[in-house]
Motif scaffolding. Structure first.
Motif, short mmCIF file in Angstrom:
data_model
loop_
_atom_site.label_atom_id
_atom_site.label_comp_id
_atom_site.label_asym_id
_atom_site.label_seq_id
_atom_site.Cartn_x
_atom_site.Cartn_y
_atom_site.Cartn_z
N UNK A 181 6.08 3.15 -2.83
CA UNK A 181 7.21 3.43 -3.40
C UNK A 181 8.08 3.94 -1.47
N UNK A 182 7.06 4.24 -1.31
CA UNK A 182 7.52 4.22 -0.19
C UNK A 182 8.65 2.80 1.17
N UNK A 183 7.26 2.21 0.99
CA UNK A 183 7.87 0.72 0.75
C UNK A 183 9.46 0.15 0.78
N UNK A 184 9.77 0.63 -0.55
CA UNK A 184 10.62 -0.25 -1.63
C UNK A 184 11.48 0.63 -1.02
N UNK A 185 11.17 2.12 -0.06
CA UNK A 185 12.24 3.10 0.21
C UNK A 185 12.75 3.13 1.20
N UNK A 186 12.10 1.38 2.05
CA UNK A 186 12.61 1.44 3.29
C UNK A 186 11.68 1.61 4.82
N UNK A 187 10.67 2.01 4.04
CA UNK A 187 9.88 2.93 5.32
C UNK A 187 9.22 1.85 6.15
N UNK A 244 -9.92 7.61 4.48
CA UNK A 244 -10.44 7.18 3.75
C UNK A 244 -9.71 6.53 2.56
N UNK A 245 -8.35 6.38 3.10
CA UNK A 245 -7.74 5.86 2.43
C UNK A 245 -7.09 4.30 2.53
N UNK A 246 -7.87 4.20 4.05
CA UNK A 246 -6.98 3.16 4.79
C UNK A 246 -7.76 1.79 4.20
N UNK A 247 -8.67 1.73 3.30
CA UNK A 247 -9.36 0.05 3.28
C UNK A 247 -8.32 -0.27 1.48
N UNK A 248 -8.40 0.42 0.82
CA UNK A 248 -7.47 0.42 -0.19
C UNK A 248 -5.88 -0.39 0.34
N UNK A 249 -5.65 0.42 1.25
CA UNK A 249 -4.04 0.20 1.70
C UNK A 249 -4.08 -1.24 2.28
N UNK A 250 -4.97 -1.70 3.34
CA UNK A 250 -4.49 -2.99 3.71
C UNK A 250 -3.65 -3.98 2.26
N UNK A 251 -4.50 -3.47 1.33
CA UNK A 251 -3.91 -4.39 0.10
C UNK A 251 -2.22 -4.85 0.94
N UNK A 252 -1.08 -4.03 1.04
CA UNK A 252 0.06 -3.29 1.04
C UNK A 252 0.74 -4.04 2.37
N UNK A 253 1.64 -5.13 2.09
CA UNK A 253 1.72 -6.24 3.29
C UNK A 253 3.26 -5.69 3.52
N UNK A 254 3.35 -5.83 5.36
CA UNK A 254 4.58 -5.26 5.60
C UNK A 254 4.73 -3.74 6.37
N UNK A 255 3.21 -3.21 6.47
CA UNK A 255 3.75 -1.99 6.33
C UNK A 255 2.57 -1.56 7.44
N UNK A 256 3.58 -1.16 8.79
CA UNK A 256 1.83 -0.61 9.26
C UNK A 256 1.62 0.92 8.83
#
Ligand code: TYD
Ligand code: MG
Length: 452
Positions: free
Chosen positions: A411-417, A425-437
């Motif tokens: 959602x954050x990515x969609x809104x331009x973040x 603890x959440x870092x592992x799953x978040x690897x899937x999100x592309x083009x977001x630091x």
């Protein structure tokens, strides 16, 4: 004629006593007792359509999948759990003037357009006034009937004759039963009428909406009494001076109570808001300190919200703490953690925290954002406006993982973040999100170093 038995009923919570009291022992409100009279009505249980005296093995009871009627609004359907269930009784509460009649007239119109027969009963407006409203909303085709009436006996007669699929009663406070001696809107009346409507709804296989005005303390008159009687309770909320309205389920026998629906009141009725994040971030200052964005979950849907904090010098001996939209105790905890674990001496400052857009957040996942808004205001350093902060903060200053992190980040990515500070603890799953630091953090000292 037998003497009517009288009792005193608290108009806030329905507590009953034999004599008048100045203060209600149940809800502690002052001056809420009104004398009411026992109804001469029948057994309320049989009116509610509850079958009695049959014992059955649970596996032998057939559960048919309930048929749902769409309200024509995706937002409202979602709040109801996928549409209106036939033979269910739904209470819609809200402040006067918030838009309950408008919402229900729109729902009634949509149902009528789906070849359902709809009866809209108003005890507040004449048929002509309803027509003027309908014209303004550009609706009125189909099997939509209106009735301006307040006597429940007459209403029931019409329902029996017309056999509608959907009934709207606007509002429960104006409708009365002649069998009850108390005034319309009193707890006894409201309870009696609701019980009659419940019985009718259950036996007729029709769905009924009742509108209830909210009293000063934010409860529907006869509030707890009504809430436990009906299947679903929805609240329609919003600031009257803003055009946004939130529909929230607080009880739902046929769905979840986490969902919210967001609407905007325009001059031609209520329009649903499909992208709430955009609404809640509108007008956000981009280079100011004391404002940050987080992604909260409202039911199954992620919503981006702005959290603002103002930390100022306190000229008097004691510090002032004001929070809107978040729990004060939670805020106190975060302030203490910031003082003790990040070394910011803010305890003696005046502190104001605000969630913009009138939302209430209860999720610990917003902790990190609240904390950073406070630190940003205290240090007078803005947080980069394309960074979103998501995480729970513990008492030792540790940052903990949250649920649905992927949905929030998307959602954050969609809104331009472009950046997200989240728990390790959440870092592992978040690897899937592309083009977001993604910046994983463990504790608040680390967060302070990265942001300020
Ligand atoms: P209403 O539905 O009558 O509120 P309630 O039934 O909850 O008391 O709506 C009241 C307000 O909504 C009123 O101040 C006028 C405004 N309104 C609009 O802005 N646009 C519209 O299309 C309509 C019908 C009402
Ligand atoms: Mg109204």
């Amino acid at each position: 004629m037998a003497k009517l038995k009288s009792k005193f009923v608290c108009q806030e919570c329905g507590y009953e006593t034999a004599k008048w009291l100045g203060r209600c022992p149940s809800c502690e409100e002052w001056n809420t007792f009104v004398e009411e009279f026992e109804s001469k009505g029948n057994d309320p249980k049989s009116q509610r359509g509850i079958s009695k005296g049959v014992i059955e093995k649970i596996n032998n009871i057939t559960s048919t999948k309930k048929e749902r009627i769409s309200t024509g609004s995706m937002e409202m359907d979602r709040v109801l759990g996928g549409g209106i269930i036939k033979s269910s009784l739904i209470l819609v509460g809200g402040d006067p003037g918030i838009g309950k009649s408008t919402l229900l007239l729109q729902v009634a119109d949509h149902a009528a357009k789906q070849e359902l027969k709809v009866l809209y009963v108003s005890g507040e407006e004449s048929g002509e006034q309803i027509k003027i409203r309908a014209d303004r909303l550009g609706i009125g085709d189909g099997e939509l009937y209106v009735l301006a009436e307040t006597n429940i006996d007459i209403i029931i007669e019409y329902v029996e004759k017309e056999k509608p699929d959907l009934l709207v009663l606007d509002s429960i406070q104006t409708i009365y039963s002649p069998q009850v001696a108390s005034a319309p809107g009193s707890v006894t009346q409201v309870r009696e009428v609701t019980s009659m409507v419940m019985g009718m709804t259950k036996t007729r296989n029709m769905a009924t909406f009742i509108v209830g005005h909210v009293t000063k303390s934010g409860a529907i008159a006869g509030p707890r009494v009504l809430e436990h009687m009906v299947d679903t309770v929805l609240y329609f909320e919003g600031e009257r001076h803003f055009s946004y309205r939130i529909l929230r389920a607080v009880k739902n026998r046929f769905g979840s109570t986490n969902e919210i629906g967001i609407f905007e009141m325009r001059d031609r009725g209520l329009i649903e808001v499909e992208n709430p994040s955009e609404v809640f971030l509108k007008g956000r200052p981009l280079d100011a300190y004391g404002t940050v964005v987080t992604a909260a979950m409202e039911g199954t849907r992620p919503v981006l919200i702005e959290i603002q904090a103002l930390v100022t010098y306190s000229p008097v001996g004691f510090a002032n703490r004001v929070t809107t939209g978040i729990d004060k105790n939670r805020a106190s905890m975060l302030i203490a953690v910031l003082e003790k674990k990040a070394g910011l001496s803010i305890q003696s400052s005046d502190i104001f925290i605000n969630v913009t857009g009138g939302l209430q957040i209860k999720e610990p996942a917003c902790d990190l954002a609240i904390l950073c808004a406070l630190a940003s205001s205290f240090k007078e350093i803005p947080v980069d406006f394309k960074t979103v902060l998501i995480g729970e903060v513990g008492l030792t200053g540790e940052i903990r993982g949250v649920n649905s992190i992927e949905k929030r980040l998307l959602e954050a990515k969609k809104m331009g973040f472009e950046r997200a500070v989240i728990a390790e603890a959440n870092a592992e799953i978040s690897k899937e999100i592309k083009n977001m630091e993604i910046i994983p953090v463990n504790n608040i000292r680390q967060v302070m170093e990265i942001l300020f």
